[in-house]
Design an enzyme around this catalytic site. Sequence first.
Site, PDB file in Angstrom:
ATOM      1  N   ASP A  95      -5.760  -2.699  -3.137  1.00  0.00           N
ATOM      2  CA  ASP A  95      -4.800  -2.423  -2.057  1.00  0.00           C
ATOM      3  C   ASP A  95      -4.252  -3.699  -1.437  1.00  0.00           C
ATOM      4  O   ASP A  95      -5.000  -4.624  -1.096  1.00  0.00           O
ATOM      5  CB  ASP A  95      -5.499  -1.581  -0.980  1.00  0.00           C
TER       6      ASP A  95
ATOM      7  N   SER B 104       0.830  -1.199   0.000  1.00  0.00           N
ATOM      8  CA  SER B 104       0.000   0.000   0.000  1.00  0.00           C
ATOM      9  C   SER B 104       0.871   1.259   0.000  1.00  0.00           C
ATOM     10  O   SER B 104       1.678   1.450  -0.901  1.00  0.00           O
ATOM     11  CB  SER B 104      -0.963  -0.049   1.199  1.00  0.00           C
TER      12      SER B 104
END
Length: 400
Positions: A274, A108
């Site tokens: 993500d 991320s």
Amino acid sequence: MTEARDTEDPAEDPEDLSSAQEIARTFAGWAARADGVAAGPATPVPRARPAPEEPCPAPAARPAFPSPGSLRIGLVLAGGGAKGAYELGVCDYLAEMGLEIAAIAGTSIGALNGAVLVGAPDLRTGTRRLAGFWERFSTRSGVTPFADQGLPLDEAGAAAEGTGRQARLLAPRLLGLRRRIGLLEELVGEAVDAAAIRAGRPLWVAAYPLVRTPALPVRLRHLMEVLRWLGGAKGAILRLNGLPEHQIREAVLASAALPFIFPSRVVDGCAYLDGGLGGPGDRTPVRAFAEQEHCEVVVVVHLHPDAVVSSHPAGPVTRIDIRPSVPIIPPGPLGPLTGLLSFSPDRVQALRRLGYRDAWVRFEELRHLLGVHNSLSQAETRMLAAFQRLCDAPRPAAPS
């Protein structure tokens, strides 16, 4: 801590001793000194929770950290949205130490941070570029500096927002990030040197793969993905160096594509979201180093004090974990979302300072342990040499 050095008088050197009595006396002295090293505070260990306003010692005031030599050092950066500014502070310290990083893995926001670092020729240059990225994004994402002025500070030195303020700002923060997808893409295009990544150090990112089901209606696809996620679907760890340049940027954006805020990204025919959506052990991809990059030392930067690290095969891997010494997630029911979405310049700077202090504390602890270990090793070597000398000393002839 000053390195232990041999300052004995030359007459006491084991190689120059000529009698068994002197050898025994020196042996006893070394044993006493070894006991003193083991028990005494050779260097005061810094507190685990330095006050936010307390500065760290200036670089010139600290002894140089022992050189890692030819060790292959990897850096793993966890995910956590705006909390990733903490990782910038850790990198400030690592660059100040002069460490060379052989490979990076990130999830991320950690993937984005890592991509900026890997594209630079060295960690110091990469950290400067990363600081510029955070400054541009935090100031251009709709929050002006000093917007938090007047609020009390939390333990991390950031503005302590109450639940009411968090609730009022939640929708503007969500909508602000959605509207600034173009800004993020622009800044990633500026800060991430995809050509340098292709030819440079290894970069791994964690991302969450979506199942390709074009025949299903959109709502059913969303439901199926939710069920997969609840069922513990695993994330993927992608090595970016061999990808085309445009896909490298897409993979970095995919790893940081927060659901409902940023769109999924397609890399090599597969759509990803993500990387933090993967299982707990996949969010901090240490295994990429343990299995592929053969790093002897892995520095893992966490954004949560209780983060789970994926297991890796047994091997000569030394892991150095750096965790926030104080909570960096705001309190209250909306605290986790606020921690992800609050890119306030003041909060970014507070987390950066905390990351630097925590890295300093961790490496000072290691310096202390290394100093004690080195002193004990030197004392042990001398004791063994003295004992061997004692055994080899000529014995007087037996009376006839």
